[in-house]
Write a protein that holds these residues in place. Structure first.
Motif, mmCIF file in Angstrom:
data_model
loop_
_atom_site.group_PDB
_atom_site.id
_atom_site.type_symbol
_atom_site.label_atom_id
_atom_site.label_comp_id
_atom_site.label_asym_id
_atom_site.label_seq_id
_atom_site.Cartn_x
_atom_site.Cartn_y
_atom_site.Cartn_z
ATOM 1 N N LEU A 68 0.806 -1.216 0.000
ATOM 2 C CA LEU A 68 0.000 0.000 0.000
ATOM 3 C C LEU A 68 0.841 1.270 0.000
ATOM 4 C CD1 LEU A 68 -2.869 -0.881 2.521
ATOM 5 C CD2 LEU A 68 -2.977 -0.817 0.022
ATOM 6 N N GLY A 69 2.127 1.134 0.351
ATOM 7 C CA GLY A 69 2.992 2.306 0.354
ATOM 8 C C GLY A 69 2.957 3.088 1.651
ATOM 9 N N THR A 91 -8.621 14.717 10.335
ATOM 10 C CA THR A 91 -9.460 13.933 9.423
ATOM 11 C C THR A 91 -9.087 14.177 7.967
ATOM 12 O OG1 THR A 91 -11.123 15.688 9.571
ATOM 13 C CG2 THR A 91 -11.399 13.794 11.014
ATOM 14 N N GLY A 92 -8.675 15.410 7.644
ATOM 15 C CA GLY A 92 -8.247 15.687 6.275
ATOM 16 C C GLY A 92 -7.021 14.887 5.894
ATOM 17 N N SER A 93 -6.078 14.758 6.836
ATOM 18 C CA SER A 93 -4.867 13.977 6.567
ATOM 19 C C SER A 93 -5.190 12.504 6.372
ATOM 20 C CB SER A 93 -3.882 14.144 7.723
ATOM 21 O OG SER A 93 -3.512 15.493 7.879
ATOM 22 N N ILE A 94 -6.149 12.000 7.166
ATOM 23 C CA ILE A 94 -6.547 10.606 7.016
ATOM 24 C C ILE A 94 -7.134 10.386 5.620
ATOM 25 C CG2 ILE A 94 -8.096 8.798 7.837
ATOM 26 C CD1 ILE A 94 -5.822 9.409 9.756
ATOM 27 N N ARG A 95 -7.996 11.308 5.178
ATOM 28 C CA ARG A 95 -8.559 11.197 3.829
ATOM 29 C C ARG A 95 -7.453 11.198 2.777
ATOM 30 N NH1 ARG A 95 -11.711 15.770 5.333
ATOM 31 N NH2 ARG A 95 -13.589 15.177 6.487
ATOM 32 N N HIS A 96 -6.463 12.070 2.981
ATOM 33 C CA HIS A 96 -5.355 12.151 2.020
ATOM 34 C C HIS A 96 -4.573 10.843 1.978
ATOM 35 C CE1 HIS A 96 -2.112 13.879 -0.339
ATOM 36 N NE2 HIS A 96 -1.257 13.385 0.549
ATOM 37 N N ILE A 97 -4.325 10.257 3.147
ATOM 38 C CA ILE A 97 -3.603 8.969 3.187
ATOM 39 C C ILE A 97 -4.381 7.905 2.418
ATOM 40 C CG2 ILE A 97 -2.849 7.084 4.687
ATOM 41 C CD1 ILE A 97 -2.270 9.216 6.842
ATOM 42 N N ILE A 98 -5.691 7.827 2.679
ATOM 43 C CA ILE A 98 -6.506 6.808 2.008
ATOM 44 C C ILE A 98 -6.570 7.066 0.511
ATOM 45 C CG2 ILE A 98 -8.829 5.831 1.830
ATOM 46 C CD1 ILE A 98 -9.160 6.391 4.835
ATOM 47 N N ASP A 99 -6.708 8.330 0.108
ATOM 48 C CA ASP A 99 -6.754 8.667 -1.325
ATOM 49 C C ASP A 99 -5.475 8.275 -2.048
ATOM 50 O OD1 ASP A 99 -9.324 9.683 -1.713
ATOM 51 O OD2 ASP A 99 -8.765 11.660 -0.955
ATOM 52 N N SER A 100 -4.358 8.266 -1.329
ATOM 53 C CA SER A 100 -3.077 7.963 -1.962
ATOM 54 C C SER A 100 -2.810 6.465 -2.100
ATOM 55 C CB SER A 100 -1.944 8.603 -1.156
ATOM 56 O OG SER A 100 -1.803 7.974 0.118
ATOM 57 N N LEU A 101 -3.671 5.633 -1.506
ATOM 58 C CA LEU A 101 -3.437 4.189 -1.552
ATOM 59 C C LEU A 101 -3.690 3.641 -2.950
ATOM 60 C CD1 LEU A 101 -5.208 3.120 1.770
ATOM 61 C CD2 LEU A 101 -2.791 3.641 1.412
ATOM 62 N N PRO A 102 -2.886 2.673 -3.406
ATOM 63 C CA PRO A 102 -3.057 2.082 -4.742
ATOM 64 C C PRO A 102 -4.186 1.050 -4.767
ATOM 65 C CG PRO A 102 -1.201 1.053 -3.648
ATOM 66 C CD PRO A 102 -1.688 2.133 -2.723
ATOM 67 N N LEU A 103 -5.403 1.531 -4.534
ATOM 68 C CA LEU A 103 -6.577 0.673 -4.501
ATOM 69 C C LEU A 103 -7.654 1.244 -5.405
ATOM 70 C CD1 LEU A 103 -6.794 0.101 -0.635
ATOM 71 C CD2 LEU A 103 -6.070 -1.594 -2.323
ATOM 72 N N GLU A 104 -8.634 0.420 -5.757
ATOM 73 C CA GLU A 104 -9.746 0.883 -6.565
ATOM 74 C C GLU A 104 -10.505 1.976 -5.810
ATOM 75 O OE1 GLU A 104 -8.911 -2.155 -5.995
ATOM 76 O OE2 GLU A 104 -8.694 -3.202 -7.913
ATOM 77 N N GLU A 105 -11.074 2.896 -6.578
ATOM 78 C CA GLU A 105 -11.746 4.043 -5.962
ATOM 79 C C GLU A 105 -12.880 3.623 -5.030
ATOM 80 O OE1 GLU A 105 -11.125 7.286 -5.836
ATOM 81 O OE2 GLU A 105 -9.234 6.798 -6.842
ATOM 82 N N ILE A 141 -6.067 2.612 10.110
ATOM 83 C CA ILE A 141 -6.226 2.712 8.656
ATOM 84 C C ILE A 141 -6.013 1.340 8.020
ATOM 85 C CG2 ILE A 141 -5.177 3.605 6.536
ATOM 86 C CD1 ILE A 141 -4.697 6.223 8.047
ATOM 87 N N ALA A 142 -5.024 0.607 8.529
ATOM 88 C CA ALA A 142 -4.771 -0.735 7.998
ATOM 89 C C ALA A 142 -5.971 -1.649 8.232
ATOM 90 C CB ALA A 142 -3.526 -1.328 8.650
ATOM 91 N N ASP A 143 -6.545 -1.595 9.432
ATOM 92 C CA ASP A 143 -7.709 -2.438 9.727
ATOM 93 C C ASP A 143 -8.907 -2.064 8.849
ATOM 94 O OD1 ASP A 143 -6.327 -3.817 11.643
ATOM 95 O OD2 ASP A 143 -7.176 -2.721 13.343
ATOM 96 N N VAL A 144 -9.183 -0.764 8.758
ATOM 97 C CA VAL A 144 -10.325 -0.316 7.955
ATOM 98 C C VAL A 144 -10.110 -0.670 6.488
ATOM 99 C CG1 VAL A 144 -11.552 1.720 7.111
ATOM 100 C CG2 VAL A 144 -10.996 1.523 9.543
ATOM 101 N N THR A 145 -8.922 -0.399 5.984
ATOM 102 C CA THR A 145 -8.629 -0.708 4.578
ATOM 103 C C THR A 145 -8.703 -2.203 4.320
ATOM 104 O OG1 THR A 145 -7.179 1.235 4.450
ATOM 105 C CG2 THR A 145 -6.937 -0.436 2.737
ATOM 106 N N ALA A 146 -8.191 -2.997 5.259
ATOM 107 C CA ALA A 146 -8.215 -4.449 5.098
ATOM 108 C C ALA A 146 -9.641 -4.960 4.973
ATOM 109 C CB ALA A 146 -7.514 -5.128 6.272
#
Length: 445
Positions: A40-41, A133-147, A186-191
């Motif tokens: 995920l980077g 919360t804005g930084s969290i959104r930015h981190i998630i937006d930068s992940l190499p995952l489908e929208e 973030i890892a748990d939510v993304t997983a």
């Protein structure tokens, strides 16, 4: 229809939920999931799926390490009031524009000094920068995952942020998250969002949520269980305390359930495809796990409710009119039962079968067309045959035939309204019309 059923008898935490869903994948896709999470980077993030046994049951523990350090800070299963400071409390207010002194010291044995992002030093257990919360959104937006996966993850975090905002009386955008704990969460939510996408289920059903009870120590002091943010997220969800003292449901787990679960109830009739066990960190007398079932609904199954009321002050004709109107409105079925009521009065029990999604509408109709002042509701699962209809041309005119199949049987019958119409037209009885049509169709076959 493919569904997911979650057995939440031991509460809900993000890592446990992820582990249980992971077990529902086949072996090739399990490795694909782990590889994707570790690519995920996110600096310092390592995700491992480890075998784990609880009360003799083998399952998976999802280990999330940040810079080599395994975090349990957001897993309330691992903390109680007698243990070390409870770092999990993600959100807290940040005072800007003046010296930023933390009143919550973390009492980990591995505490060390570091520079804080505000230009002064504090003693903390690990790097203690913060993300809003804005930084969290930015981190998630930068992940190499489908929208769609990223949008789901951001929506889950929004639930957490709004709950923390209510709990601490600060605007959502001013809610801050401890960086290490935030990365772990973030890892748990993304997983979970990634696994839900991989499983591609059409419906998620869960048991009521076990919250635990008692008190928990966090950065803000000693708080009741469930923690305030968790309680806010769980509003509208069936919950119970359970028998284990401690915090059994985390904000992350609650938010994931709030976002993905469609309905809370016992498991409906299904054909189980695969079962998964996601294990927590602590050991209890009961197995500390979330159990998940990947299943197919029985094509012939249907969930319904039955609305019932007792009537002793309506004529049979008035009850018949009400039944007719309810059928016209789309009730699955309407039927009556003769009953004896108090003071030996004779009465009629009216029963209306309808989809659960329409129970309020039919309750309103029952109140409209009957004299009742109270309606009982019961939920039922019923088995039904698959149904179809075709029209055939006969010597007596066109007739609709209802055909049903399933459970190894096939049935068919003429539409009564068509039979009655023909009987009226030709001066025949219903039995005579039915016999003649059956004979004609048998001759054709």
């Amino acid at each position: 229809m493919r569904i997911l059923y979650l057995d939440l008898g031991m509460g809900a935490a993000g890592d446990m939920l992820a582990a249980s869903l992971y077990e529902l994948l086949d072996d090739d896709r399990k490795q694909s999931f782990i590889d994707k999470m570790n690519s995920l980077g996110i600096d310092g993030l390592e995700v491992r799926a480890e075998n784990c046994s609880k009360c003799g049951i083998l399952g998976t523990h999802m280990s999330v390490a940040v810079n080599g350090e395994i975090e349990h800070a957001h897993d309330h299963h691992d903390h109680d009031v007698d243990e070390h400071e409870h770092e999990h409390e993600y959100g807290h207010e940040h005072e800007h524009g003046h010296g930023h002194e933390h009143e919550h010291e973390h009492e980990h044995e591995h505490g060390h000094e570091h520079e804080h992002g505000h230009g002064h030093e504090n003693e903390h257990s690990h790097a203690h920068q913060h993300s809003d919360t804005g930084s969290i959104r930015h981190i998630i937006d930068s992940l190499p995952l489908e929208e769609r996966i990223k949008e789901n993850a951001k929506s889950v975090y929004e639930l957490i942020a709004h709950a923390e905002s209510r709990a601490h009386a600060v605007p959502v955008e001013q809610v801050h998250f401890h960086e290490v704990g935030a990365i772990d969460a973030i890892a748990d939510v993304t997983a979970v969002c990634l696994l839900m996408d991989m499983l591609d289920v059409k419906k998620v059903i869960a048991s009521p949520v076990c919250t635990g009870f008692g008190k928990v120590r966090c950065a803000h002091g000693i708080l009741p269980v469930p923690a305030p943010a968790t309680a806010y997220i769980l509003e509208g969800i069936p919950v119970y305390a359970g028998s284990i003292e401690g915090e059994m449901c985390t904000p992350t787990g609650a938010a994931l359930l709030k976002y993905f679960v469609d309905e809370y109830k016992n498991m409906p009739p299904v054909k189980i495809i695969r079962t998964g066990y996601g294990m927590g960190h602590k050991d209890f007398e009961a197995a500390n796990c979330i159990r998940s079932f990947l299943a197919e609904t029985l094509s012939s199954g249907e969930e319904i409710v039955i609305l019932s009321c007792n009537l002793d002050d309506m004529t049979p004709e008035a009850v018949g009119f009400a039944a007719s109107k309810l059928m016209d409105e789309g009730a699955r079925d309407v039927y009556t039962i003769d009953i004896g009521m108090k003071k030996s009065r004779r009465g009629i029990m009216l029963n209306v079968m309808c989809p659960e999604s329409e129970k309020e509408r039919f309750a309103e109709l029952i109140f409209k067309y009957t004299s009742t002042i109270g309606i009982r509701l019961s939920k039922n699962d019923r088995f039904v045959l698959d149904r179809a209809q075709r029209t055939v041309s006969t010597g007596l005119g066109e007739v609709r035939i209802k055909e049903c199949s399933g459970f190894g049987v096939k049935k068919s019958k003429f539409e009564y309204d068509d039979i009655a119409r023909i009987a009226e037209k030709y001066g025949m009885s219903v039995i005579e019309v039915t016999d003649r049509l059956n004979g004609e169709l048998n001759d054709r076959s």
